[in-house]
Design an enzyme around this catalytic site. Structure first.
Site, short mmCIF file in Angstrom:
data_model
loop_
_atom_site.label_atom_id
_atom_site.label_comp_id
_atom_site.label_asym_id
_atom_site.label_seq_id
_atom_site.Cartn_x
_atom_site.Cartn_y
_atom_site.Cartn_z
N ILE A 92 0.59 -1.15 -0.03
CA ILE A 92 -0.04 -0.29 -0.13
C ILE A 92 1.27 1.41 0.06
O ILE A 92 0.14 1.93 -0.53
CB ILE A 92 -0.96 0.43 1.33
CG1 ILE A 92 -2.00 -0.99 1.02
CG2 ILE A 92 -1.82 1.04 1.52
CD1 ILE A 92 -2.94 -1.37 2.31
N ASP A 99 13.65 3.47 11.41
CA ASP A 99 12.79 2.76 12.09
C ASP A 99 11.83 2.56 12.56
O ASP A 99 11.80 4.44 14.16
CB ASP A 99 14.26 2.01 12.91
CG ASP A 99 12.58 -0.02 13.72
OD1 ASP A 99 11.23 0.64 13.53
OD2 ASP A 99 13.71 -0.09 14.55
N SER A 133 -7.45 -0.08 10.06
CA SER A 133 -7.55 -0.41 9.60
C SER A 133 -9.02 -1.25 9.90
O SER A 133 -9.79 -1.04 11.42
CB SER A 133 -6.66 -2.25 10.45
OG SER A 133 -7.46 -3.16 9.96
N LYS A 173 -4.95 0.11 15.43
CA LYS A 173 -5.57 0.81 14.96
C LYS A 173 -6.60 1.10 15.19
O LYS A 173 -7.13 2.82 14.39
CB LYS A 173 -6.63 0.11 13.63
CG LYS A 173 -5.54 -0.24 12.61
CD LYS A 173 -4.02 -0.22 12.22
CE LYS A 173 -3.04 -0.55 11.48
NZ LYS A 173 -1.84 0.17 11.18
#
Length: 301
Positions: free
Chosen positions: A37, A86, A172, A189
């Site tokens: 994505i 990171d 999500s 999420k």
């Protein structure tokens, strides 16, 4: 990657067909941009004229991210910069912003502005409640929740002051479906959804802030989920209006798998299209929303 020269939006920056590109001269940061994505979003934004900072994490992703950066430059005549950082390291998000500033600041005035931020980088490991560990919790919440917070904090001095900025958080359907094994990931999420609403208020004079909530997408992350998890998703997929497989339209592998999994997955470019719309002027009246980008798998948020 080097840039041909710093540019802001200009009426002289136009596509070969003569129409101005909607994001011409804008600067976008996309985390988790090496594949899936994130890469699709970078392609969408670059096609609209935005220069792209591509964040990635692991050494094994360096080559593919370099290839993506070159592709965006060659196809769209935009500037690109890849930055390894990171998002689970407290110093990672600030490293992205500092490196971007050093690279993209105007050579004379020193002006530096971040127009678009896509908080896409995330990790996931599905575990039943009894197997959740503190280390697993810390890993997912640090990357998925703390990472975007720290990136936004580092970027704050460089966001626009005219509401033209755009922040898109990748959420999500897991935030609201209560899927088995997602005590931690689903919680991260849900936190993203809540942060989206808070930032929409706090940053109202700077930028719009929205989230998009994909369901199953044909990416490495979803492909690595277990057969039990995909079976759990089957009824959800079967009820999604746009996830019905289409013979002769969808790739053969997804048509063949549809009986087992309930339908076809989303494609990364479909998610990117929704994100790209929210990043344009057409998205200026939308903020604080979780926008469904899942083929109707989840109608409400």
């Amino acid at each position: 990657m080097s840039r041909p020269g710093y540019q802001r939006a200009s009426s002289t920056n136009i596509q070969s067909g003569g129409a101005p590109r909607p994001l011409e001269g804008k600067l976008a940061i996309v985390t988790g941009a090496s594949r899936g994505i994130g890469a699709a979003i970078a392609r969408n934004l670059a096609a609209k004229g935005a220069s792209c900072i591509l964040g990635y994490t692991s050494d094994k992703s360096t080559e593919v991210t370099e290839q993506l950066a070159k592709e965006l430059q060659d196809k769209n005549s935009v500037s690109t910069l890849i930055i390894q950082a990171d998002m689970g390291n407290p110093n990672g998000p600030a490293h992205i912003i500092n490196t971007a500033k050093n690279h993209f600041s105007h050579p004379r005035s020193g002006k530096f502005q971040i127009d678009i931020i896509i908080n896409n980088a995330a990790v996931s490991l599905n575990l039943p409640l009894e197997e959740v560990t503190i280390d697993n919790y810390n890993w997912q919440y640090t990357v998925n929740v703390l990472g975007p917070i720290l990136l936004m904090q580092a970027a704050l001095p460089y966001l626009p002051h005219d509401r033209s900025g755009r922040v898109i958080n990748l959420s999500s359907v897991s935030s609201s479906l209560g899927l088995i094994g997602q005590t931690v990931y689903g919680g991260t999420k849900a936190a993203i959804d809540s942060m989206t609403r808070t930032w929409a208020r706090e940053l109202a004079e700077r930028c719009t802030v929205n989230a998009v909530n994909p369901g199953p997408v044909a990416t490495d992350m979803y492909g690595e989920t277990s057969g039990d998890f995909q079976l759990q998703m089957k009824n959800h997929i079967k009820s999604a209006p746009l996830m019905k497989e289409r013979k002769g339209v969808d790739p053969d592998q997804y048509v063949a798998d549809a009986e087992k999994v309930g339908g076809r997955p989303g494609y990364d470019y479909e998610i990117a299209g929704v994100v790209g719309m929210l990043c344009s002027e057409d998205g200026a009246w939308c903020t604080g929303s979780v926008v469904c980008a899942n083929g109707g798998l989840k109608f409400s948020t």
